[in-house]
Scaffold this active site. Structure first.
Site, PDB file in Angstrom:
ATOM      1  N   SER A  55       1.280  -1.649  -0.156  1.00 36.95           N
ATOM      2  CA  SER A  55       0.309   0.184  -0.257  1.00 36.95           C
ATOM      3  C   SER A  55       1.143   1.164   0.276  1.00 36.95           C
ATOM      4  O   SER A  55       0.810   2.138   0.136  1.00 36.95           O
ATOM      5  CB  SER A  55      -0.772  -0.227   1.124  1.00 36.95           C
ATOM      6  OG  SER A  55      -1.475  -1.268   0.883  1.00 36.95           O
ATOM      7  N   HIS A 109      -0.772  -2.762  -6.833  1.00 40.80           N
ATOM      8  CA  HIS A 109      -1.881  -2.647  -5.516  1.00 40.80           C
ATOM      9  C   HIS A 109      -3.477  -2.388  -6.257  1.00 40.80           C
ATOM     10  O   HIS A 109      -3.858  -1.436  -6.902  1.00 40.80           O
ATOM     11  CB  HIS A 109      -2.116  -0.944  -5.553  1.00 40.80           C
ATOM     12  CG  HIS A 109      -2.390  -0.345  -3.950  1.00 40.80           C
ATOM     13  ND1 HIS A 109      -3.009   0.343  -4.112  1.00 40.80           N
ATOM     14  CD2 HIS A 109      -2.406  -1.298  -3.269  1.00 40.80           C
ATOM     15  CE1 HIS A 109      -3.415   1.169  -3.017  1.00 40.80           C
ATOM     16  NE2 HIS A 109      -2.714  -0.437  -1.988  1.00 40.80           N
ATOM     17  N   GLU A 117      -4.261  -0.013  -9.066  1.00 40.32           N
ATOM     18  CA  GLU A 117      -3.369   1.023  -9.473  1.00 40.32           C
ATOM     19  C   GLU A 117      -1.898   0.021 -10.024  1.00 40.32           C
ATOM     20  O   GLU A 117      -1.667  -0.431  -9.353  1.00 40.32           O
ATOM     21  CB  GLU A 117      -2.046   1.538  -7.701  1.00 40.32           C
ATOM     22  CG  GLU A 117      -3.374   3.418  -7.447  1.00 40.32           C
ATOM     23  CD  GLU A 117      -3.176   3.645  -6.293  1.00 40.32           C
ATOM     24  OE1 GLU A 117      -2.117   5.185  -6.249  1.00 40.32           O
ATOM     25  OE2 GLU A 117      -3.216   3.430  -5.354  1.00 40.32           O
ATOM     26  N   ASN A 153      -3.896   5.749  -0.788  1.00 47.61           N
ATOM     27  CA  ASN A 153      -3.903   5.420   0.369  1.00 47.61           C
ATOM     28  C   ASN A 153      -3.015   7.136   0.900  1.00 47.61           C
ATOM     29  O   ASN A 153      -3.055   7.611   1.845  1.00 47.61           O
ATOM     30  CB  ASN A 153      -2.556   4.749   0.514  1.00 47.61           C
ATOM     31  CG  ASN A 153      -3.389   3.661   1.196  1.00 47.61           C
ATOM     32  OD1 ASN A 153      -4.538   3.733   1.363  1.00 47.61           O
ATOM     33  ND2 ASN A 153      -3.269   2.236   0.508  1.00 47.61           N
TER      34      ASN A 153
HETATM   35  P1  NAD Z   1      -3.826  -9.440   6.246  1.00 44.96           P
HETATM   36  O1  NAD Z   1      -2.953  -9.045   7.648  1.00 44.96           O
HETATM   37  O2  NAD Z   1      -5.357 -10.015   6.015  1.00 44.96           O
HETATM   38  O3  NAD Z   1      -2.994 -10.859   5.883  1.00 44.96           O
HETATM   39  C1  NAD Z   1      -1.431 -10.917   5.132  1.00 44.96           C
HETATM   40  C2  NAD Z   1      -1.032 -12.605   5.431  1.00 44.96           C
HETATM   41  O4  NAD Z   1       0.663 -12.967   5.433  1.00 44.96           O
HETATM   42  C3  NAD Z   1      -1.864 -13.141   6.623  1.00 44.96           C
HETATM   43  O5  NAD Z   1      -2.654 -14.543   5.903  1.00 44.96           O
HETATM   44  C4  NAD Z   1       0.445 -13.120   7.194  1.00 44.96           C
HETATM   45  O6  NAD Z   1       0.360 -14.540   7.309  1.00 44.96           O
HETATM   46  C5  NAD Z   1       0.681 -13.748   6.103  1.00 44.96           C
HETATM   47  N1  NAD Z   1       1.987 -13.988   5.872  1.00 44.96           N
HETATM   48  C6  NAD Z   1       2.654 -12.884   6.810  1.00 44.96           C
HETATM   49  N2  NAD Z   1       4.253 -13.290   6.761  1.00 44.96           N
HETATM   50  C7  NAD Z   1       4.746 -14.178   5.953  1.00 44.96           C
HETATM   51  C8  NAD Z   1       5.080 -14.775   5.119  1.00 44.96           C
HETATM   52  N3  NAD Z   1       7.104 -14.962   5.605  1.00 44.96           N
HETATM   53  N4  NAD Z   1       5.003 -15.251   3.752  1.00 44.96           N
HETATM   54  C9  NAD Z   1       3.889 -15.400   3.480  1.00 44.96           C
HETATM   55  N5  NAD Z   1       2.465 -14.998   3.945  1.00 44.96           N
HETATM   56  C10 NAD Z   1       3.152 -14.109   4.851  1.00 44.96           C
HETATM   57  O7  NAD Z   1      -3.270  -8.243   5.602  1.00 44.96           O
HETATM   58  P2  NAD Z   1      -4.325  -8.083   4.215  1.00 44.96           P
HETATM   59  O8  NAD Z   1      -4.756  -6.867   4.287  1.00 44.96           O
HETATM   60  O9  NAD Z   1      -4.014  -8.824   3.350  1.00 44.96           O
HETATM   61  O10 NAD Z   1      -2.469  -6.728   3.296  1.00 44.96           O
HETATM   62  C11 NAD Z   1      -1.786  -7.412   2.758  1.00 44.96           C
HETATM   63  C12 NAD Z   1      -0.436  -6.620   1.814  1.00 44.96           C
HETATM   64  O11 NAD Z   1      -1.763  -6.451   1.707  1.00 44.96           O
HETATM   65  C13 NAD Z   1      -0.293  -5.362   2.964  1.00 44.96           C
HETATM   66  O12 NAD Z   1       0.707  -5.590   2.060  1.00 44.96           O
HETATM   67  C14 NAD Z   1      -0.866  -4.470   2.567  1.00 44.96           C
HETATM   68  O13 NAD Z   1      -0.785  -3.161   3.449  1.00 44.96           O
HETATM   69  C15 NAD Z   1      -2.215  -4.091   1.037  1.00 44.96           C
HETATM   70  N6  NAD Z   1      -3.131  -3.826   1.274  1.00 44.96           N
HETATM   71  C16 NAD Z   1      -3.963  -3.830   2.391  1.00 44.96           C
HETATM   72  C17 NAD Z   1      -4.930  -3.155   1.884  1.00 44.96           C
HETATM   73  C18 NAD Z   1      -6.400  -3.320   2.958  1.00 44.96           C
HETATM   74  O14 NAD Z   1      -7.363  -3.158   2.376  1.00 44.96           O
HETATM   75  N7  NAD Z   1      -6.067  -3.996   3.377  1.00 44.96           N
HETATM   76  C19 NAD Z   1      -6.140  -2.908   0.365  1.00 44.96           C
HETATM   77  C20 NAD Z   1      -5.072  -2.691  -0.326  1.00 44.96           C
HETATM   78  C21 NAD Z   1      -3.009  -3.200  -0.144  1.00 44.96           C
END
Ligand code: NAD
Length: 292
Positions: free
Chosen positions: A120, A141, A153, A191
């Site tokens: 993000s 993104h 994005e 963001n």
């Molecule tokens: P989340 O916490 O729901 O999921 C993250 C996952 O990553 C978890 O299942 C965790 O077990 C896994 N993980 C952690 N370490 C790991 C590793 N070493 N190897 C493999 N898997 C691993 O988080 P999310 O909301 O899905 O966010 C994930 C990414 O997407 C982040 O970079 C976030 O910034 C981005 N993002 C989030 C949103 C949102 O609205 N939540 C929107 C766009 C982008």
């Protein structure tokens, strides 16, 4: 431009399972990996649940759903990416963690595989520099929830080549997303604008200007936002919101981006929003209850 047949997805959380969902429905074979077997199980269950909803709304057929689910392979090992042509990283928002993951991916993925991150806010150029192929690295993104949100994005790093950009564009078209291009500066476009607004809503709560409910109602009915900023923060994940604010604060060195201490406190408590069952609202009952 290489033909993408198999898409690898790292992380089966909110974003990773959504990305796997849309890729599988678009006909790609999907390799989905997470460090936690539990998260993988939950991720696949969420995909099934969300696809069932699409079937109930006649958006896809039961056969589409069955075929898409059959295309998804899961593993806690990165070796699942051995045959992937494009690997999208969607693990937690932490630079060191992501760099380590990309190191691991580079050791197993085909040399001509494209690499992407769903970060993000973190510098695409910096993450690319941690790989053996910065020219084949790009930011994709997605928005949350991935199956419903139209936008993706696209962010090119300093070294990203034209072929990688063209491939990303073709991929976005096949999964039915509309794209915008953003330059590689902290938090890109969405963001950079959205997160300071959410952080300001937390300051408004911190300073006692309004309660959780008052702030969300004010922005829903007063600014016509589909959901209030604190509900949205819970939906995104408070750890993700905090990480993005830290990247903005560090990257732009402007105090207007300082994360609200109350946001920090919620994350310290492990109250991360919907995904942990509690954030600005408590989700343990039938309806969310404000925690302040
Ligand atoms: P989340 O916490 O729901 O999921 C993250 C996952 O990553 C978890 O299942 C965790 O077990 C896994 N993980 C952690 N370490 C790991 C590793 N070493 N190897 C493999 N898997 C691993 O988080 P999310 O909301 O899905 O966010 C994930 C990414 O997407 C982040 O970079 C976030 O910034 C981005 N993002 C989030 C949103 C949102 O609205 N939540 C929107 C766009 C982008």
């Amino acid at each position: 431009m290489a033909d993408i047949k198999t898409v690898g997805v790292v992380g089966a959380g909110q974003m990773g399972n959504g990305i796997a969902h849309v890729c599988a429905l678009a006909g790609y074979d999907v390799a989905l990996s997470d460090i936690s077997g539990d998260a993988l199980e939950k991720g696949v269950a969420t995909i099934e649940q969300n696809m069932s909803r699409q079937v109930a709304r006649d958006l896809i057929t039961p056969d589409d759903m069955k075929a898409a689910l059959a295309r998804i392979r899961t593993s806690t090992e990165l070796s699942v990416f051995e045959a992937s042509n494009l690997i999208i990283e969607a693990a937690s928002e932490n630079r060191e963690l992501k760099e380590k993951i990309f190191e691991g991916i580079c050791a197993v993925a085909p040399r001509d595989a494209y690499l992407a991150t769903n970060t993000s806010s973190i510098s695409i150029t910096r993450l690319a520099a941690a790989t053996d192929r910065p020219e084949k690295f790009i930011g994709l993104h997605f928005m949350n929830p991935v199956p419903l949100m139209q936008l993706m994005e696209i962010i090119r790093g300093l070294a990203t080549d034209q072929d990688t950009y063209d491939t990303a564009l073709a991929f976005s078209q096949r999964i039915g997303k509309t794209t915008t291009n953003a330059e590689d500066y902290p938090a890109f476009i969405v963001n950079r604008i959205l997160m300071p607004m959410i952080n300001e809503a937390v300051y408004t709560l911190y300073e006692g200007v309004g309660s959780v409910e008052a702030i969300d109602t004010a922005m829903r009915l007063g600014a016509n936002h589909p959901m209030g900023p604190l509900t949205l923060a819970d939906f995104i994940g408070l750890d993700t919101c905090l990480s993005i604010m830290q990247v903005l604060h560090d990257g732009l060195a402007d105090t207007k981006y300082r994360p609200c201490p109350l946001l920090v406190k919620y994350v310290e408590a492990g109250w991360l929003g919907r995904k942990s069952g509690r954030g600005f609202y408590d989700y343990s009952g039938d309806a969310p209850v404000p925690t302040r």
